[in-house]
Design a protein around this motif. Structure first.
Motif, PDB file in Angstrom:
ATOM      1  N   MET A 103      -3.713   3.546  11.282  1.00 56.52           N
ATOM      2  CA  MET A 103      -2.592   4.277  10.696  1.00 56.52           C
ATOM      3  C   MET A 103      -2.431   3.801   9.251  1.00 56.52           C
ATOM      4  O   MET A 103      -2.619   2.612   8.973  1.00 56.52           O
ATOM      5  CB  MET A 103      -1.308   4.004  11.474  1.00 56.52           C
ATOM      6  N   PRO A 104      -2.086   4.688   8.326  1.00 54.47           N
ATOM      7  CA  PRO A 104      -1.949   4.292   6.921  1.00 54.47           C
ATOM      8  C   PRO A 104      -0.914   3.179   6.747  1.00 54.47           C
ATOM      9  O   PRO A 104       0.192   3.227   7.290  1.00 54.47           O
ATOM     10  CB  PRO A 104      -1.500   5.576   6.227  1.00 54.47           C
ATOM     11  N   LEU A 105      -1.308   2.196   5.981  1.00 56.75           N
ATOM     12  CA  LEU A 105      -0.500   1.005   5.752  1.00 56.75           C
ATOM     13  C   LEU A 105      -0.663   0.638   4.283  1.00 56.75           C
ATOM     14  O   LEU A 105      -1.763   0.739   3.741  1.00 56.75           O
ATOM     15  CB  LEU A 105      -1.067  -0.101   6.640  1.00 56.75           C
ATOM     16  N   PHE A 106       0.408   0.226   3.637  1.00 54.59           N
ATOM     17  CA  PHE A 106       0.266  -0.219   2.261  1.00 54.59           C
ATOM     18  C   PHE A 106       0.939  -1.571   2.079  1.00 54.59           C
ATOM     19  O   PHE A 106       1.882  -1.909   2.772  1.00 54.59           O
ATOM     20  CB  PHE A 106       0.785   0.817   1.251  1.00 54.59           C
ATOM     21  N   TYR A 143      -2.789  -6.655  -4.443  1.00 55.83           N
ATOM     22  CA  TYR A 143      -1.906  -5.552  -4.080  1.00 55.83           C
ATOM     23  C   TYR A 143      -1.241  -5.067  -5.358  1.00 55.83           C
ATOM     24  O   TYR A 143      -1.259  -5.793  -6.356  1.00 55.83           O
ATOM     25  CB  TYR A 143      -0.871  -6.000  -3.026  1.00 55.83           C
ATOM     26  N   PRO A 144      -0.717  -3.878  -5.364  1.00 53.19           N
ATOM     27  CA  PRO A 144      -0.513  -2.928  -4.281  1.00 53.19           C
ATOM     28  C   PRO A 144      -1.832  -2.306  -3.832  1.00 53.19           C
ATOM     29  O   PRO A 144      -2.747  -2.106  -4.629  1.00 53.19           O
ATOM     30  CB  PRO A 144       0.416  -1.882  -4.883  1.00 53.19           C
ATOM     31  N   VAL A 145      -1.881  -1.998  -2.539  1.00 54.24           N
ATOM     32  CA  VAL A 145      -3.084  -1.393  -1.979  1.00 54.24           C
ATOM     33  C   VAL A 145      -2.699  -0.538  -0.780  1.00 54.24           C
ATOM     34  O   VAL A 145      -1.792  -0.886  -0.029  1.00 54.24           O
ATOM     35  CB  VAL A 145      -4.128  -2.464  -1.591  1.00 54.24           C
ATOM     36  N   LEU A 146      -3.396   0.574  -0.635  1.00 53.65           N
ATOM     37  CA  LEU A 146      -3.242   1.460   0.513  1.00 53.65           C
ATOM     38  C   LEU A 146      -4.448   1.260   1.415  1.00 53.65           C
ATOM     39  O   LEU A 146      -5.592   1.274   0.954  1.00 53.65           O
ATOM     40  CB  LEU A 146      -3.164   2.920   0.064  1.00 53.65           C
ATOM     41  N   ILE A 147      -4.184   1.048   2.697  1.00 54.72           N
ATOM     42  CA  ILE A 147      -5.250   0.876   3.688  1.00 54.72           C
ATOM     43  C   ILE A 147      -5.168   2.079   4.635  1.00 54.72           C
ATOM     44  O   ILE A 147      -4.128   2.320   5.240  1.00 54.72           O
ATOM     45  CB  ILE A 147      -5.061  -0.416   4.490  1.00 54.72           C
ATOM     46  N   THR A 148      -6.264   2.817   4.722  1.00 51.02           N
ATOM     47  CA  THR A 148      -6.337   3.961   5.628  1.00 51.02           C
ATOM     48  C   THR A 148      -7.567   3.811   6.512  1.00 51.02           C
ATOM     49  O   THR A 148      -8.331   2.851   6.361  1.00 51.02           O
ATOM     50  CB  THR A 148      -6.414   5.303   4.868  1.00 51.02           C
ATOM     51  N   ASP A 149      -7.778   4.776   7.369  1.00 44.99           N
ATOM     52  CA  ASP A 149      -8.965   4.744   8.226  1.00 44.99           C
ATOM     53  C   ASP A 149     -10.264   4.878   7.436  1.00 44.99           C
ATOM     54  O   ASP A 149     -11.333   4.583   7.925  1.00 44.99           O
ATOM     55  CB  ASP A 149      -8.885   5.819   9.312  1.00 44.99           C
ATOM     56  N   LYS A 150     -10.154   5.295   6.169  1.00 51.08           N
ATOM     57  CA  LYS A 150     -11.330   5.467   5.314  1.00 51.08           C
ATOM     58  C   LYS A 150     -11.578   4.283   4.384  1.00 51.08           C
ATOM     59  O   LYS A 150     -12.607   4.206   3.740  1.00 51.08           O
ATOM     60  CB  LYS A 150     -11.206   6.746   4.518  1.00 51.08           C
ATOM     61  N   GLY A 151     -10.591   3.376   4.265  1.00 52.25           N
ATOM     62  CA  GLY A 151     -10.814   2.198   3.421  1.00 52.25           C
ATOM     63  C   GLY A 151      -9.611   1.795   2.609  1.00 52.25           C
ATOM     64  O   GLY A 151      -8.454   2.107   2.946  1.00 52.25           O
TER      65      GLY A 151
END
Length: 135
Positions: free
Chosen positions: A55-58, A124-132
């Protein structure tokens, strides 16, 4: 290993969120300050990863770079239904100031030292998704 990382992240988010207790019912000031020793504000290289089911996490902090990033990306984060982890924040006032910027997003104060050990994240800041990872 590729399935271990999403599972660990989901466990981390569940542990942070805990049981179905409204965040307002918690005395968050007792959780502060939150310090993540292994991450710092700065440039995070974009990295393609395969994290099926993630799930998207930042991750953000209580710093000018994170604050501006949150302002610039709040609509996209809202569309993704992303959850935010505030990995460095000193006071309840600063935590609430971040929440004021994006009141429609869930922002949780939590150290990300363990996460930084298992993912190639240094900043950070960084967005973590299922794609990277992306900034």
């Amino acid at each position: 290993m590729k399935h271990l990382i999403p599972a660990m992240l989901l466990v981390a988010v569940a542990a942070v969120a805990g049981p179905a207790v409204p965040i307002q019912a918690l005395d968050e000031s007792r959780l502060l300050p939150v310090v993540t020793h292994n991450l710092y504000p700065g440039q995070q290289p974009r990295l393609a990863l395969s994290l099926p089911g993630m799930m998207p996490l930042f991750l953000i902090g209580d710093d000018p770079l994170s604050t501006e990033w949150l302002r610039q990306h709040r609509e996209a984060l809202k569309t993704l239904h992303a959850t935010g982890l505030i990995v460095n924040v000193s006071t309840l006032a600063r935590l609430n100031a971040l929440r004021t910027i994006a009141p429609e997003l869930t922002l949780l104060p939590v150290s990300a030292d363990d996460m930084a050990k298992h993912l190639p994240i240094t900043a950070y800041p960084v967005l973590i998704t299922d794609k990277g990872l992306e900034q």
